[in-house]
Write a protein that holds these residues in place. Structure first.
Motif, PDB file in Angstrom:
ATOM      1  N   HIS A  40       0.946  -1.203  -0.050  1.00  0.00           N
ATOM      2  CA  HIS A  40      -0.036  -0.122  -0.083  1.00  0.00           C
ATOM      3  C   HIS A  40       0.830   1.176   0.019  1.00  0.00           C
ATOM      4  CE1 HIS A  40      -2.960   2.731   1.408  1.00  0.00           C
ATOM      5  NE2 HIS A  40      -2.375   3.102   2.403  1.00  0.00           N
ATOM      6  N   ILE A  41       1.749   1.228   0.677  1.00  0.00           N
ATOM      7  CA  ILE A  41       2.899   2.295   0.928  1.00  0.00           C
ATOM      8  C   ILE A  41       3.428   2.562  -0.393  1.00  0.00           C
ATOM      9  CG2 ILE A  41       4.973   3.276   2.089  1.00  0.00           C
ATOM     10  CD1 ILE A  41       3.700   2.065   4.425  1.00  0.00           C
ATOM     11  N   PHE A  42       4.030   1.449  -1.043  1.00  0.00           N
ATOM     12  CA  PHE A  42       4.743   1.542  -2.192  1.00  0.00           C
ATOM     13  C   PHE A  42       3.993   1.913  -3.343  1.00  0.00           C
ATOM     14  CE2 PHE A  42       6.386  -0.730  -5.964  1.00  0.00           C
ATOM     15  CZ  PHE A  42       7.529  -0.077  -6.150  1.00  0.00           C
ATOM     16  N   THR A  43       2.783   1.457  -3.580  1.00  0.00           N
ATOM     17  CA  THR A  43       1.985   2.079  -4.743  1.00  0.00           C
ATOM     18  C   THR A  43       1.295   3.227  -4.515  1.00  0.00           C
ATOM     19  OG1 THR A  43      -0.032   0.860  -3.628  1.00  0.00           O
ATOM     20  CG2 THR A  43       1.166  -0.472  -5.315  1.00  0.00           C
ATOM     21  N   GLY A  44       0.998   3.593  -3.361  1.00  0.00           N
ATOM     22  CA  GLY A  44       0.839   5.162  -3.018  1.00  0.00           C
ATOM     23  C   GLY A  44       1.930   6.148  -3.361  1.00  0.00           C
ATOM     24  N   SER A  45       3.186   5.557  -2.887  1.00  0.00           N
ATOM     25  CA  SER A  45       4.353   6.543  -3.357  1.00  0.00           C
ATOM     26  C   SER A  45       4.547   6.590  -5.090  1.00  0.00           C
ATOM     27  CB  SER A  45       5.623   5.866  -2.883  1.00  0.00           C
ATOM     28  OG  SER A  45       5.645   5.713  -1.237  1.00  0.00           O
ATOM     29  N   ILE A  46       4.342   5.659  -5.758  1.00  0.00           N
ATOM     30  CA  ILE A  46       4.307   5.722  -7.125  1.00  0.00           C
ATOM     31  C   ILE A  46       3.232   6.549  -7.711  1.00  0.00           C
ATOM     32  CG2 ILE A  46       3.889   4.285  -9.324  1.00  0.00           C
ATOM     33  CD1 ILE A  46       5.363   1.976  -7.894  1.00  0.00           C
ATOM     34  N   SER A  47       1.976   6.482  -6.890  1.00  0.00           N
ATOM     35  CA  SER A  47       0.864   7.542  -7.460  1.00  0.00           C
ATOM     36  C   SER A  47       1.250   8.889  -6.952  1.00  0.00           C
ATOM     37  CB  SER A  47      -0.235   7.016  -6.649  1.00  0.00           C
ATOM     38  OG  SER A  47      -1.170   7.926  -6.719  1.00  0.00           O
ATOM     39  N   ILE A  48       1.971   9.282  -6.265  1.00  0.00           N
ATOM     40  CA  ILE A  48       2.432  10.473  -5.782  1.00  0.00           C
ATOM     41  C   ILE A  48       3.358  11.101  -6.510  1.00  0.00           C
ATOM     42  CG2 ILE A  48       3.417  12.131  -4.028  1.00  0.00           C
ATOM     43  CD1 ILE A  48       2.036  10.102  -1.681  1.00  0.00           C
ATOM     44  N   ILE A  49       4.268  10.153  -6.780  1.00  0.00           N
ATOM     45  CA  ILE A  49       5.456  10.833  -7.933  1.00  0.00           C
ATOM     46  C   ILE A  49       4.773  10.844  -9.299  1.00  0.00           C
ATOM     47  CG2 ILE A  49       7.452   9.668  -9.185  1.00  0.00           C
ATOM     48  CD1 ILE A  49       8.099   8.327  -6.414  1.00  0.00           C
ATOM     49  N   ALA A  50       4.029   9.859  -9.646  1.00  0.00           N
ATOM     50  CA  ALA A  50       3.101  10.119 -11.002  1.00  0.00           C
ATOM     51  C   ALA A  50       2.258  11.419 -11.101  1.00  0.00           C
ATOM     52  CB  ALA A  50       2.253   8.762 -11.238  1.00  0.00           C
TER      53      ALA A  50
END
Length: 106
Positions: A33-43
């Protein structure tokens, strides 16, 4: 980029809430959840940079601020869960409210 951000944002929500609904206690779901959320923020930040000079740039400023707020409250959530749980949920709900407002009025 905004589609990638939206995809990872929804995946992050699903990976957190489905195991929670099923009462599965696994720390790997939280880590994903943290990893995919981080990718979402960067995108979303990359989408903001790509939108500079375009008409819908203002919308992406709001989305980026809310996404960063979600990430910051999620980061501090691990340090003080009692306080930041409410802030994290409020910032996540505010994303959907802002999404509705931008679709409805812009």
């Amino acid at each position: 980029m905004e589609r990638i951000s939206s995809l990872f944002f929804m995946v992050a929500l699903i990976l957190y809430y489905i195991p929670k609904i099923l009462k599965v206690k696994k720390s790997r779901y939280v880590k994903i959840h943290i990893f995919t959320g981080s990718i979402s923020i960067i995108a979303m930040i990359i989408a903001l940079i790509l939108k500079i000079g375009q008409a819908d740039f203002i919308k992406y400023i709001g989305f980026s601020i809310i996404m960063i707020l979600i990430g910051v409250t999620g980061y501090f959530f691990k340090k003080n869960p009692k306080l930041y749980r409410k802030l994290h949920v409020i910032s996540t709900i505010s994303f959907f409210v802002y999404l509705f407002i931008t679709i409805k009025f812009f």
